[in-house]
Design a protein around this motif. Sequence first.
Motif, PDB file in Angstrom:
ATOM      1  N   ILE A 169       2.196   1.140   0.385  1.00 52.67           N
ATOM      2  CA  ILE A 169       0.994   1.515  -0.362  1.00 52.67           C
ATOM      3  C   ILE A 169       1.213   2.915  -0.927  1.00 52.67           C
ATOM      4  O   ILE A 169       1.308   3.892  -0.168  1.00 52.67           O
ATOM      5  N   PHE A 170       1.312   2.997  -2.254  1.00 52.11           N
ATOM      6  CA  PHE A 170       1.539   4.277  -2.922  1.00 52.11           C
ATOM      7  C   PHE A 170       0.201   4.914  -3.269  1.00 52.11           C
ATOM      8  O   PHE A 170      -0.686   4.254  -3.811  1.00 52.11           O
ATOM      9  N   SER A 171       0.090   6.209  -2.981  1.00 52.83           N
ATOM     10  CA  SER A 171      -1.140   6.956  -3.282  1.00 52.83           C
ATOM     11  C   SER A 171      -1.015   7.610  -4.657  1.00 52.83           C
ATOM     12  O   SER A 171       0.081   7.669  -5.228  1.00 52.83           O
ATOM     13  N   PRO A 172      -2.119   8.155  -5.182  1.00 59.62           N
ATOM     14  CA  PRO A 172      -2.054   8.852  -6.476  1.00 59.62           C
ATOM     15  C   PRO A 172      -1.106  10.056  -6.457  1.00 59.62           C
ATOM     16  O   PRO A 172      -0.610  10.470  -7.500  1.00 59.62           O
ATOM     17  N   ALA A 173      -0.812  10.580  -5.270  1.00 56.21           N
ATOM     18  CA  ALA A 173       0.117  11.703  -5.164  1.00 56.21           C
ATOM     19  C   ALA A 173       1.580  11.238  -5.147  1.00 56.21           C
ATOM     20  O   ALA A 173       2.496  12.061  -5.142  1.00 56.21           O
ATOM     21  N   GLY A 224       7.790   9.073  -0.958  1.00 55.80           N
ATOM     22  CA  GLY A 224       7.902   8.165  -2.094  1.00 55.80           C
ATOM     23  C   GLY A 224       9.295   8.011  -2.682  1.00 55.80           C
ATOM     24  O   GLY A 224       9.443   7.348  -3.700  1.00 55.80           O
ATOM     25  N   ASN A 225      10.303   8.601  -2.058  1.00 54.78           N
ATOM     26  CA  ASN A 225      11.667   8.415  -2.562  1.00 54.78           C
ATOM     27  C   ASN A 225      12.124   6.995  -2.245  1.00 54.78           C
ATOM     28  O   ASN A 225      11.938   6.506  -1.133  1.00 54.78           O
ATOM     29  N   LEU A 248       8.967  -1.272  -6.644  1.00 52.11           N
ATOM     30  CA  LEU A 248       8.531  -0.074  -5.924  1.00 52.11           C
ATOM     31  C   LEU A 248       8.370   1.115  -6.866  1.00 52.11           C
ATOM     32  O   LEU A 248       7.379   1.851  -6.793  1.00 52.11           O
ATOM     33  N   ARG A 249       9.321   1.294  -7.766  1.00 55.13           N
ATOM     34  CA  ARG A 249       9.226   2.407  -8.724  1.00 55.13           C
ATOM     35  C   ARG A 249       8.036   2.231  -9.664  1.00 55.13           C
ATOM     36  O   ARG A 249       7.340   3.192  -9.986  1.00 55.13           O
ATOM     37  N   LYS A 250       7.802   0.997 -10.089  1.00 55.00           N
ATOM     38  CA  LYS A 250       6.661   0.737 -10.965  1.00 55.00           C
ATOM     39  C   LYS A 250       5.355   1.009 -10.219  1.00 55.00           C
ATOM     40  O   LYS A 250       4.428   1.613 -10.778  1.00 55.00           O
ATOM     41  N   ALA A 251       5.268   0.591  -8.965  1.00 53.08           N
ATOM     42  CA  ALA A 251       4.047   0.824  -8.180  1.00 53.08           C
ATOM     43  C   ALA A 251       3.784   2.313  -8.018  1.00 53.08           C
ATOM     44  O   ALA A 251       2.645   2.779  -8.185  1.00 53.08           O
ATOM     45  N   ARG A 252       4.810   3.071  -7.725  1.00 48.66           N
ATOM     46  CA  ARG A 252       4.646   4.526  -7.570  1.00 48.66           C
ATOM     47  C   ARG A 252       4.197   5.155  -8.887  1.00 48.66           C
ATOM     48  O   ARG A 252       3.283   5.978  -8.924  1.00 48.66           O
ATOM     49  N   SER A 253       4.820   4.739  -9.971  1.00 47.69           N
ATOM     50  CA  SER A 253       4.472   5.271 -11.284  1.00 47.69           C
ATOM     51  C   SER A 253       3.028   4.934 -11.667  1.00 47.69           C
ATOM     52  O   SER A 253       2.288   5.795 -12.150  1.00 47.69           O
ATOM     53  N   VAL A 254       2.619   3.699 -11.449  1.00 47.18           N
ATOM     54  CA  VAL A 254       1.257   3.274 -11.768  1.00 47.18           C
ATOM     55  C   VAL A 254       0.249   4.030 -10.908  1.00 47.18           C
ATOM     56  O   VAL A 254      -0.786   4.489 -11.402  1.00 47.18           O
ATOM     57  N   ALA A 255       0.537   4.171  -9.624  1.00 47.31           N
ATOM     58  CA  ALA A 255      -0.377   4.885  -8.727  1.00 47.31           C
ATOM     59  C   ALA A 255      -0.582   6.328  -9.195  1.00 47.31           C
ATOM     60  O   ALA A 255      -1.708   6.828  -9.215  1.00 47.31           O
ATOM     61  N   MET A 256       0.495   6.979  -9.595  1.00 47.75           N
ATOM     62  CA  MET A 256       0.403   8.372 -10.016  1.00 47.75           C
ATOM     63  C   MET A 256      -0.263   8.501 -11.395  1.00 47.75           C
ATOM     64  O   MET A 256      -1.084   9.380 -11.610  1.00 47.75           O
ATOM     65  N   SER A 257       0.068   7.637 -12.330  1.00 48.97           N
ATOM     66  CA  SER A 257      -0.461   7.775 -13.687  1.00 48.97           C
ATOM     67  C   SER A 257      -1.922   7.339 -13.804  1.00 48.97           C
ATOM     68  O   SER A 257      -2.645   7.848 -14.658  1.00 48.97           O
ATOM     69  N   ARG A 258      -2.360   6.410 -12.947  1.00 46.14           N
ATOM     70  CA  ARG A 258      -3.737   5.919 -13.026  1.00 46.14           C
ATOM     71  C   ARG A 258      -4.626   6.430 -11.894  1.00 46.14           C
ATOM     72  O   ARG A 258      -5.762   5.997 -11.767  1.00 46.14           O
TER      73      ARG A 258
END
Length: 158
Positions: free
Chosen positions: A115-119, A150-151, A54-64
């Motif tokens: 589903i993590f968004s870019p935000a 996203g917490n 979950l943390r990786k998905a959030r990080s990837v969504a935000m960074s890319r």
Amino acid sequence: MTKPNKNQAGITLFELMLVVAILAILAALAFPGIQEQRARIQINAAQEDLVQSLRKARSVAMSRATLATVTVAAATVTPTTTTPATITLSVADGSLQTQTQNLPASLTITNAAYIFSPAGTVAGAGTATLNTAITFSSIKPRNVDVSPVGNIVASIGP
């Protein structure tokens, strides 16, 4: 120097059987504790794997600046096949190869999709609960809570 007594060449069959019987009793007493400890290690590791995905998905969504999805699928059992529970991480833009982790067959998990968004926010916020397939009184379910902002919080259930 003393000579060994010829009548005492080794141990008797009775002594050997007594030692084997004592070892069998000790192993029988220890087995449930070992099985419970193994289940505890597996459920903790599965909870950590889910949190990391979950943390990786959030990080990837935000960074890319893309959508990243983590799907949790419970195990399925049919008369002929068994499919293990899985955690799958995928990215909408294809910039990261889909990653799937199988969970041990001794664990159950609730179905969920995040589903993590870019935000960094998440659609499908909620709780995924992990539990052992065999009930142990001292092992409580493990929860992973994902808030709409996203917490991600791991906890031990009631």
